[in-house]
Design an enzyme around this catalytic site. Structure first.
Site, mmCIF file in Angstrom:
data_model
loop_
_atom_site.group_PDB
_atom_site.id
_atom_site.type_symbol
_atom_site.label_atom_id
_atom_site.label_comp_id
_atom_site.label_asym_id
_atom_site.label_seq_id
_atom_site.Cartn_x
_atom_site.Cartn_y
_atom_site.Cartn_z
ATOM 1 C CG HIS A 166 -2.002 -1.055 1.143
ATOM 2 N ND1 HIS A 166 -2.950 -1.229 2.140
ATOM 3 C CD2 HIS A 166 -2.266 -2.013 0.219
ATOM 4 C CE1 HIS A 166 -3.746 -2.246 1.819
ATOM 5 N NE2 HIS A 166 -3.341 -2.739 0.661
ATOM 6 C CG HIS A 183 -7.616 -2.910 -2.421
ATOM 7 N ND1 HIS A 183 -7.164 -1.898 -1.616
ATOM 8 C CD2 HIS A 183 -6.892 -4.023 -2.080
ATOM 9 C CE1 HIS A 183 -6.228 -2.371 -0.802
ATOM 10 N NE2 HIS A 183 -6.047 -3.652 -1.072
ATOM 11 C CG ASP A 189 -3.276 -4.977 -3.376
ATOM 12 O OD1 ASP A 189 -2.898 -4.083 -2.598
ATOM 13 O OD2 ASP A 189 -4.132 -5.830 -3.073
ATOM 14 C CG HIS A 231 14.582 -3.710 -44.854
ATOM 15 N ND1 HIS A 231 15.191 -4.405 -43.849
ATOM 16 C CD2 HIS A 231 14.542 -4.548 -45.908
ATOM 17 C CE1 HIS A 231 15.546 -5.596 -44.282
ATOM 18 N NE2 HIS A 231 15.172 -5.716 -45.531
ATOM 19 C CB ILE A 282 15.271 -6.101 -39.796
ATOM 20 C CG1 ILE A 282 14.311 -6.742 -38.794
ATOM 21 C CG2 ILE A 282 16.521 -6.958 -39.926
ATOM 22 C CD1 ILE A 282 13.826 -8.112 -39.211
ATOM 23 N N GLY A 332 20.541 -6.882 -44.711
ATOM 24 C CA GLY A 332 21.789 -7.638 -44.733
ATOM 25 C C GLY A 332 22.804 -7.092 -45.715
ATOM 26 C CB VAL A 333 22.537 -5.711 -49.170
ATOM 27 C CG1 VAL A 333 22.043 -6.972 -49.851
ATOM 28 C CG2 VAL A 333 21.382 -4.752 -48.926
ATOM 29 C CD GLU A 350 28.860 -0.272 -49.208
ATOM 30 O OE1 GLU A 350 29.697 0.654 -49.300
ATOM 31 O OE2 GLU A 350 28.717 -1.160 -50.079
#
Length: 437
Positions: A80, A237, A241, A343, A349, A352-353, A357
């Site tokens: 409380h 209540h 809690d 993307h 994400i 990947g290319v 690079e």
């Protein structure tokens, strides 16, 4: 009250009363605490006046209340006062008691809210640390309790209370702010079912209980000295809690807590899960420590070597070189990267290319630092043994390692990999040509 800064109490304030479970007379004092202190209980009635952190790791028992313990030192029914401090926007406080349990008052958090307002709330020169939940967190218990936290830009609690045999099923939902907490949640009183009273007394609990400090439910009848304050007072209540128990995770959250049939056991278990998950997420952000010496190239040095510019420069810094054969670069991946726009929207994400690079650019730095290659430019020729092993997300720090395998004339070959928090995200063997610009 600014939501961006931490807050503590302006002065100390004291409350006297009787504890619910032990029936002892107790004096509780709320005191200011420094930034980043959090909530700590202090037993001033014991030798050395020991402290106990309000921490999920300190939870020992949850029999009708939440109990914290440090060795043989315990504090009972902490939810409380912790709920009131959290709901009213306090981040740091010392809670001193001369017994092992706070006063129960009328069974609600309203006495603690009044105490906090008496003490006053003061802003501190430190930012508030709030964790925004990004992925749903779900927990189920064998007794039918369900608690889920889903992403939200605010802190919201929605509770469904379900009593024995479905009695007094109630629902309550609210965004938690100091204003709504004080008016809509703090006044809601604790309650107990009549059939549970004797077992609790047999266990030595609720010695300080009365119809002035709790609502007793017998069958379909509500036994209380005062009429219900809300038609859904029991659900409110339960929300009270939940707020008090979840702050044991040590972090304020932005998220929507959806709880069905919550209790102190499931609540404190979820607080431990939140603490563990937060620490896991934090561990993914590896500490950024730069080696000293001539091997470090800042962004200005990198710009002098590479011809790439925004948005195709994939190296922020070179942090290490081993002779002419190895090089490590860093790319801080932020949500502001232009490629995240498409993307992929909603699930960003790093392509990947573009990791390839980044490997090529670090490889070029490795070669172009040689005096004989000054003024040249590296052309990407081929990539072999390419593997992508894990996604790279906004907020990740990408470490790019390149090692020379072979150099023949103007043709170079390197073995590279990208790492996030020590885990390989991608790897490849690259071939490139160095030519005059």
């Amino acid at each position: 009250m600014s939501a961006d800064a931490q807050h503590t109490l302006a002065t100390a304030a004291t409350l006297e009363g009787t504890s619910l479970h032990t029936g002892s007379k107790v004096t509780l004092t709320l005191k200011p605490a420094p930034a980043d202190h959090g909530f700590k209980f202090r037993r001033v009635d014991l030798p050395d006046q020991p402290f106990i952190d309000a921490d999920a790791d300190k939870v020992k028992t949850v029999e009708r209340a939440t109990t914290l313990a440090e060795g043989s030192v315990k504090v009972h029914t902490v939810e409380h006062v912790l709920s009131a401090l959290t709901g009213m926007g306090v981040d740091n406080a010392i809670i001193e008691m001369d017994a092992n349990e706070p006063p129960i008052g009328d069974g609600s958090a309203r006495p603690f809210v009044e105490l906090i307002k008496k003490a006053g709330i003061a802003a501190q020169d430190a930012p508030r640390k709030t964790w925004e939940i990004r992925e749903p967190i779900h927990q189920e218990s064998g007794d039918g309790t369900l608690i889920t936290i889903v992403p939200s830009k605010t802190f919201r609690v929605s509770v469904t209370n379900v009593g024995p045999d479905g009695r007094f099923t109630q629902y309550f939902s609210a965004e938690i702010t100091p204003e709504t907490y004080e008016k809509e949640i703090a006044p809601a009183r604790t309650f107990v079912y009549y059939e549970d009273v004797k077992p609790l007394l047999d266990k030595g609990l609720i010695k300080g209980g009365s119809l002035e400090s709790a609502i007793v439910i017998r069958g379909e009848q509500v036994m209380t000295k005062e009429p219900l304050r809300f038609t859904n007072e029991f659900a409110r209540h339960k929300a009270l809690d939940v707020i008090g128990d979840l702050i044991l995770s040590g972090k304020r959250i932005l998220g929507h807590v959806i709880a069905v049939k919550p209790g102190h056991g499931p609540n404190s278990k979820l607080a431990a899960t939140l603490k563990r998950e937060y620490n896991r997420v934090r561990s993914l952000a590896a500490p950024f420590q730069l080696p000293t010496g001539e091997t470090v190239l800042d962004i200005n040095d990198v710009l002098k070597i590479l011809p790439h510019r925004y948005p195709f420069l994939m190296v922020d810094r070179i942090i290490d070189m081993v002779g002419d054969s190895k090089c490590t670069g860093v790319k801080n991946v932020t949500i502001n990267e232009p490629f995240f726009i498409g993307h992929f929207p909603g699930h960003p994400i790093m392509p990947g290319v573009l990791q390839l690079e980044a490997m090529a650019q670090v490889s070029s730095v490795l070669m172009l630092r040689k005096p004989e290659n000054a003024g040249k430019i590296g052309y990407f020729m081929s990539a072999d043994s390419v593997k992508w092993r894990r996604p790279v997300l906004p907020g990740d720090t990408l470490y790019i390692e390149a090692e020379v395998i072979k150099i023949r004339g103007s043709i170079g070959q390197t073995k590279c990999r990208c790492l996030v928090n020590g885990e390989v995200a991608s790897e490849a063997e690259l071939k490139f040509a160095l030519v005059q610009q």
